[in-house]
Design a protein around this motif. Structure first.
Motif, PDB file in Angstrom:
ATOM      1  N   SER A 106      47.276  34.294  34.674  1.00 20.15           N
ATOM      2  CA  SER A 106      46.651  33.102  34.072  1.00 20.15           C
ATOM      3  C   SER A 106      47.678  32.244  33.394  1.00 20.15           C
ATOM      4  O   SER A 106      48.739  32.634  33.062  1.00 20.15           O
ATOM      5  N   LYS A 164      32.932  33.970  33.944  1.00 19.09           N
ATOM      6  CA  LYS A 164      31.988  35.030  34.311  1.00 19.09           C
ATOM      7  C   LYS A 164      30.625  34.414  34.601  1.00 19.09           C
ATOM      8  O   LYS A 164      30.168  33.545  33.864  1.00 19.09           O
ATOM      9  N   ARG A 178      35.143  44.163  35.258  1.00 17.66           N
ATOM     10  CA  ARG A 178      35.665  43.631  33.982  1.00 17.66           C
ATOM     11  C   ARG A 178      37.100  44.092  33.730  1.00 17.66           C
ATOM     12  O   ARG A 178      37.940  43.315  33.267  1.00 17.66           O
ATOM     13  N   LYS A 179      37.398  45.346  34.042  1.00 21.04           N
ATOM     14  CA  LYS A 179      38.761  45.864  33.864  1.00 21.04           C
ATOM     15  C   LYS A 179      39.738  45.150  34.797  1.00 21.04           C
ATOM     16  O   LYS A 179      40.853  44.815  34.399  1.00 21.04           O
ATOM     17  N   VAL A 199      40.553  41.694  33.473  1.00 29.86           N
ATOM     18  CA  VAL A 199      41.530  41.719  32.372  1.00 29.86           C
ATOM     19  C   VAL A 199      42.941  41.812  32.935  1.00 29.86           C
ATOM     20  O   VAL A 199      43.850  41.103  32.488  1.00 29.86           O
ATOM     21  N   LEU A 200      43.143  42.668  33.923  1.00 31.55           N
ATOM     22  CA  LEU A 200      44.454  42.803  34.556  1.00 31.55           C
ATOM     23  C   LEU A 200      44.896  41.474  35.177  1.00 31.55           C
ATOM     24  O   LEU A 200      46.029  41.029  34.962  1.00 31.55           O
ATOM     25  N   MET A 249      39.266  32.121  33.250  1.00 32.14           N
ATOM     26  CA  MET A 249      38.357  33.164  33.713  1.00 32.14           C
ATOM     27  C   MET A 249      36.932  32.695  33.422  1.00 32.14           C
ATOM     28  O   MET A 249      36.626  32.260  32.323  1.00 32.14           O
ATOM     29  N   GLU A 258      43.839  38.431  34.483  1.00 29.82           N
ATOM     30  CA  GLU A 258      44.055  37.417  33.442  1.00 29.82           C
ATOM     31  C   GLU A 258      45.388  37.619  32.737  1.00 29.82           C
ATOM     32  O   GLU A 258      46.106  36.664  32.459  1.00 29.82           O
ATOM     33  N   ARG A 259      45.742  38.852  32.493  1.00 34.82           N
ATOM     34  CA  ARG A 259      46.999  39.163  31.804  1.00 34.82           C
ATOM     35  C   ARG A 259      48.209  38.762  32.639  1.00 34.82           C
ATOM     36  O   ARG A 259      49.216  38.303  32.099  1.00 34.82           O
TER      37      ARG A 259
END
Length: 95
Positions: free
Chosen positions: A95, A3, A84-85, A88-89, A1, A91-92
């Motif tokens: 990834s 940014k 951002r939320k 996270v989803l 990830m 990446e979880r």
């Protein structure tokens, strides 16, 4: 990830390792999870795919291109927390 801010200073979170064939599946998961509504049509080219979505007044782009992989872009300043939320989803699960 990864940014960063694009040339228009929009928060962009990129997932370089995600391939084009995962775009539709990931996008559908994100749309369902965050109850997003499409804004405009899906654009598909040989090296890119992108579509904007809205949740209330927040507008985001779910995009894929040859150089950046899958990207989540805050099209409005108010959408940064949502971006951002979503990251996270992704990446979880991817990834």
């Amino acid at each position: 990830m990864h940014k960063h801010r694009d040339a228009s200073q929009r928060l962009t979170i990129a997932f370089f390792q995600i391939e084009a064939d995962s775009y539709q599946r990931i996008t559908q998961i994100v749309v369902n999870q965050f109850q997003l509504v499409p804004v405009g049509e899906l654009v598909v080219g040989p090296e890119e795919r992108f579509q904007d979505f809205q949740h209330q007044r927040k507008v985001i782009g779910l995009e894929w291109d040859f150089w950046s992989g899958y990207c989540v872009v805050a099209k409005t300043k108010s959408a940064e927390k949502l971006v951002r939320k979503i990251a996270v989803l992704i990446e979880r699960h991817h990834s």
